[in-house]
Write a protein that holds these residues in place. Structure first.
Motif, PDB file in Angstrom:
ATOM      1  N   UNK A  97       1.144  -1.139   0.072  1.00  0.00           N
ATOM      2  CA  UNK A  97       0.516  -0.237  -0.099  1.00  0.00           C
ATOM      3  C   UNK A  97       0.949   1.181  -0.296  1.00  0.00           C
ATOM      4  N   UNK A  98       0.190   2.410  -0.604  1.00  0.00           N
ATOM      5  CA  UNK A  98       1.594   3.154  -0.945  1.00  0.00           C
ATOM      6  C   UNK A  98       0.580   4.600  -0.632  1.00  0.00           C
ATOM      7  N   UNK A 117       3.946  -9.384  10.809  1.00  0.00           N
ATOM      8  CA  UNK A 117       5.106  -9.037   9.932  1.00  0.00           C
ATOM      9  C   UNK A 117       5.003  -8.361   8.196  1.00  0.00           C
ATOM     10  N   UNK A 118       6.238  -7.742   8.421  1.00  0.00           N
ATOM     11  CA  UNK A 118       6.344  -7.148   7.150  1.00  0.00           C
ATOM     12  C   UNK A 118       7.533  -5.845   7.009  1.00  0.00           C
ATOM     13  N   UNK A 119       6.874  -4.460   6.021  1.00  0.00           N
ATOM     14  CA  UNK A 119       7.536  -3.371   6.350  1.00  0.00           C
ATOM     15  C   UNK A 119       7.925  -1.988   5.703  1.00  0.00           C
ATOM     16  N   UNK A 120       8.235  -1.350   6.118  1.00  0.00           N
ATOM     17  CA  UNK A 120       7.734   0.138   5.642  1.00  0.00           C
ATOM     18  C   UNK A 120       8.592   0.432   4.602  1.00  0.00           C
ATOM     19  N   UNK A 121       8.578   1.324   3.420  1.00  0.00           N
ATOM     20  CA  UNK A 121       9.945   2.036   2.931  1.00  0.00           C
ATOM     21  C   UNK A 121       9.158   2.829   2.804  1.00  0.00           C
ATOM     22  N   UNK A 122      10.808   3.380   4.411  1.00  0.00           N
ATOM     23  CA  UNK A 122      10.494   5.726   3.428  1.00  0.00           C
ATOM     24  C   UNK A 122      10.904   5.770   2.197  1.00  0.00           C
ATOM     25  N   UNK A 123      10.206   6.581   1.456  1.00  0.00           N
ATOM     26  CA  UNK A 123      10.024   6.902   0.215  1.00  0.00           C
ATOM     27  C   UNK A 123      11.347   7.871   0.106  1.00  0.00           C
ATOM     28  N   UNK A 177      14.545   6.206   1.232  1.00  0.00           N
ATOM     29  CA  UNK A 177      14.902   4.895   0.386  1.00  0.00           C
ATOM     30  C   UNK A 177      15.264   3.689   1.229  1.00  0.00           C
ATOM     31  N   UNK A 178      14.962   4.044   2.968  1.00  0.00           N
ATOM     32  CA  UNK A 178      15.456   3.147   3.917  1.00  0.00           C
ATOM     33  C   UNK A 178      14.460   2.290   3.698  1.00  0.00           C
ATOM     34  N   UNK A 179      14.260   0.866   4.077  1.00  0.00           N
ATOM     35  CA  UNK A 179      13.193  -0.026   4.627  1.00  0.00           C
ATOM     36  C   UNK A 179      13.506  -0.697   5.510  1.00  0.00           C
ATOM     37  N   UNK A 180      12.492  -1.207   6.832  1.00  0.00           N
ATOM     38  CA  UNK A 180      12.559  -0.734   8.008  1.00  0.00           C
ATOM     39  C   UNK A 180      11.587  -2.288   8.346  1.00  0.00           C
ATOM     40  N   UNK A 236       5.195  13.283   7.283  1.00  0.00           N
ATOM     41  CA  UNK A 236       3.861  13.340   6.510  1.00  0.00           C
ATOM     42  C   UNK A 236       4.860  12.853   5.674  1.00  0.00           C
ATOM     43  N   UNK A 237       5.811  11.726   5.687  1.00  0.00           N
ATOM     44  CA  UNK A 237       6.349  10.814   5.482  1.00  0.00           C
ATOM     45  C   UNK A 237       5.641  10.059   4.195  1.00  0.00           C
ATOM     46  N   UNK A 238       6.367  10.044   2.617  1.00  0.00           N
ATOM     47  CA  UNK A 238       5.406   9.244   1.925  1.00  0.00           C
ATOM     48  C   UNK A 238       6.254   8.052   2.361  1.00  0.00           C
TER      49      UNK A 238
END
Length: 130
Positions: free
Chosen positions: A50-51, A67-73, A76-79, A92-94
């Motif tokens: 989901x964007x 379990x999953x992940x969030x990508x800070x656009x 570019x970091x994936x957590x 207000x991070x995309x």
């Protein structure tokens, strides 16, 4: 005092399924409750992406299952996200939210949502009045 149980929300207007089919949100507290924030339990379904860009809201999220992940656009970091992980979208991070296993998330929004909001074409919730 406000007391609610998850079962009180299921099948009511306070249970909102995202139009794209990637999540369901059970909304415990809304603007009408006068707390200054809204409080939700959201399930992000396994195998979905989901964007999101909450340009109108700040959000804090605490994972209590899955379990999953969030990508800070922006970076570019994936957590990774799993039980016990908190993240806050203080700028207000995309981002992309991806779920490997159904993720059960506890979410707080400021300003509070009014109820039936779904993400618009920008991945944001609109600012609505009652």
């Amino acid at each position: 005092m406000i007391v609610k149980h998850l079962s009180d929300l299921k099948g009511t207007d306070d249970e909102v399924y995202g139009e794209k089919g990637t999540w369901v949100s059970r909304r415990f507290l809304l603007k009408k409750d006068g707390m200054g924030f809204s409080f939700h339990e959201t399930t992000i379904f396994a195998g979905t992406e989901t964007y999101l860009w909450y340009k109108n809201h700040l959000e804090a999220v605490y994972c209590v299952g899955g379990e999953g992940e969030i990508e800070d656009l922006g970076t570019g970091k994936i957590h990774p996200i799993k039980d016990g992980t908190m993240y806050a979208l203080n700028n207000h991070d995309k981002h992309y939210l991806r779920s490997k296993k159904d993720m059960r998330l506890i979410c707080v929004f400021n300003p509070p949502l009014v109820g039936r909001e779904d993400h618009d074409e920008d991945g944001a919730y609109p600012l609505l009045d009652e």
